[in-house]
Design a protein around this motif. Sequence first.
Motif, PDB file in Angstrom:
ATOM      1  N   MET A 175      38.653  52.637  43.150  1.00 54.65           N
ATOM      2  CA  MET A 175      39.934  52.936  42.534  1.00 54.65           C
ATOM      3  C   MET A 175      40.132  54.457  42.571  1.00 54.65           C
ATOM      4  O   MET A 175      39.183  55.222  42.467  1.00 54.65           O
ATOM      5  CB  MET A 175      39.975  52.463  41.084  1.00 54.65           C
ATOM      6  CG  MET A 175      39.629  50.993  40.829  1.00 54.65           C
ATOM      7  SD  MET A 175      40.722  49.804  41.573  1.00 54.65           S
ATOM      8  CE  MET A 175      42.151  49.869  40.560  1.00 54.65           C
ATOM      9  N   TYR A 229      46.659  47.211  40.801  1.00 46.20           N
ATOM     10  CA  TYR A 229      45.548  46.531  41.464  1.00 46.20           C
ATOM     11  C   TYR A 229      45.724  46.515  42.982  1.00 46.20           C
ATOM     12  O   TYR A 229      44.758  46.669  43.723  1.00 46.20           O
ATOM     13  CB  TYR A 229      45.404  45.107  40.930  1.00 46.20           C
ATOM     14  CG  TYR A 229      45.037  45.072  39.470  1.00 46.20           C
ATOM     15  CD1 TYR A 229      43.719  45.254  39.059  1.00 46.20           C
ATOM     16  CD2 TYR A 229      46.001  44.870  38.480  1.00 46.20           C
ATOM     17  CE1 TYR A 229      43.373  45.230  37.723  1.00 46.20           C
ATOM     18  CE2 TYR A 229      45.668  44.846  37.137  1.00 46.20           C
ATOM     19  CZ  TYR A 229      44.351  45.029  36.766  1.00 46.20           C
ATOM     20  OH  TYR A 229      44.005  45.009  35.434  1.00 46.20           O
ATOM     21  N   ALA A 253      34.906  51.538  41.484  1.00 52.43           N
ATOM     22  CA  ALA A 253      35.212  50.125  41.215  1.00 52.43           C
ATOM     23  C   ALA A 253      36.194  49.578  42.252  1.00 52.43           C
ATOM     24  O   ALA A 253      36.968  50.322  42.855  1.00 52.43           O
ATOM     25  CB  ALA A 253      35.798  49.973  39.819  1.00 52.43           C
ATOM     26  N   LYS A 254      36.156  48.286  42.398  1.00 56.81           N
ATOM     27  CA  LYS A 254      37.096  47.567  43.274  1.00 56.81           C
ATOM     28  C   LYS A 254      37.778  46.493  42.420  1.00 56.81           C
ATOM     29  O   LYS A 254      37.668  45.307  42.695  1.00 56.81           O
ATOM     30  CB  LYS A 254      36.341  46.932  44.440  1.00 56.81           C
ATOM     31  CG  LYS A 254      35.542  47.925  45.251  1.00 56.81           C
ATOM     32  CD  LYS A 254      36.021  47.960  46.669  1.00 56.81           C
ATOM     33  CE  LYS A 254      35.139  48.815  47.545  1.00 56.81           C
ATOM     34  NZ  LYS A 254      35.411  50.213  47.478  1.00 56.81           N
ATOM     35  N   TRP A 255      38.440  46.940  41.357  1.00 54.50           N
ATOM     36  CA  TRP A 255      39.087  46.014  40.437  1.00 54.50           C
ATOM     37  C   TRP A 255      40.307  45.397  41.109  1.00 54.50           C
ATOM     38  O   TRP A 255      41.325  46.053  41.306  1.00 54.50           O
ATOM     39  CB  TRP A 255      39.505  46.723  39.157  1.00 54.50           C
ATOM     40  CG  TRP A 255      38.354  47.224  38.339  1.00 54.50           C
ATOM     41  CD1 TRP A 255      37.131  46.653  38.196  1.00 54.50           C
ATOM     42  CD2 TRP A 255      38.329  48.411  37.543  1.00 54.50           C
ATOM     43  NE1 TRP A 255      36.341  47.405  37.361  1.00 54.50           N
ATOM     44  CE2 TRP A 255      37.052  48.488  36.941  1.00 54.50           C
ATOM     45  CE3 TRP A 255      39.255  49.400  37.276  1.00 54.50           C
ATOM     46  CZ2 TRP A 255      36.692  49.527  36.087  1.00 54.50           C
ATOM     47  CZ3 TRP A 255      38.896  50.435  36.429  1.00 54.50           C
ATOM     48  CH2 TRP A 255      37.633  50.487  35.841  1.00 54.50           C
ATOM     49  N   ALA A 256      40.218  44.130  41.440  1.00 53.83           N
ATOM     50  CA  ALA A 256      41.324  43.425  42.089  1.00 53.83           C
ATOM     51  C   ALA A 256      42.157  42.642  41.085  1.00 53.83           C
ATOM     52  O   ALA A 256      43.247  42.179  41.418  1.00 53.83           O
ATOM     53  CB  ALA A 256      40.780  42.487  43.161  1.00 53.83           C
ATOM     54  N   GLY A 275      45.025  50.035  44.190  1.00 51.92           N
ATOM     55  CA  GLY A 275      43.750  50.595  43.755  1.00 51.92           C
ATOM     56  C   GLY A 275      43.901  51.891  42.980  1.00 51.92           C
ATOM     57  O   GLY A 275      43.073  52.793  43.102  1.00 51.92           O
ATOM     58  N   LYS A 315      38.185  40.997  36.757  1.00 54.29           N
ATOM     59  CA  LYS A 315      37.114  41.849  37.285  1.00 54.29           C
ATOM     60  C   LYS A 315      36.756  42.949  36.280  1.00 54.29           C
ATOM     61  O   LYS A 315      35.600  43.309  36.132  1.00 54.29           O
ATOM     62  CB  LYS A 315      37.513  42.477  38.621  1.00 54.29           C
ATOM     63  CG  LYS A 315      37.787  41.487  39.713  1.00 54.29           C
ATOM     64  CD  LYS A 315      36.517  40.859  40.209  1.00 54.29           C
ATOM     65  CE  LYS A 315      36.835  39.947  41.384  1.00 54.29           C
ATOM     66  NZ  LYS A 315      35.677  39.220  41.845  1.00 54.29           N
TER      67      LYS A 315
END
Length: 97
Positions: free
Chosen positions: A1, A73, A33-36, A76, A40
């Motif tokens: 992100m 999201y 982070a890869k908060w989708a 990102g 998550k």
Amino acid sequence: MRVFAKKILRDFRDKHADTEEQLKTWYKEASIAKWASPSKIKAEYPKASILKDGKVIFNICGNKYRLVVRINYRRGWVFILFIGTHIEYDKLKIDKM
């Protein structure tokens, strides 16, 4: 992100030294982070509060402070909207942010 408005965190950390380590850790974790989706975030931060419009509230220093962000999201992006004490947070009109 990609975290926007890091200066807000630095300025707050300078005034509230007890937040330094937690804010540095949060920033580092959020940056990689890869908060989708909100789920998550909840998996990583079970005490975070998920609100509408992509807003998320993180507890800092055992809930002494609140960090409010808006997350896009799809792109990102994490935008820091507010960090402050619970008293300051309680005065916010969070739905207007």
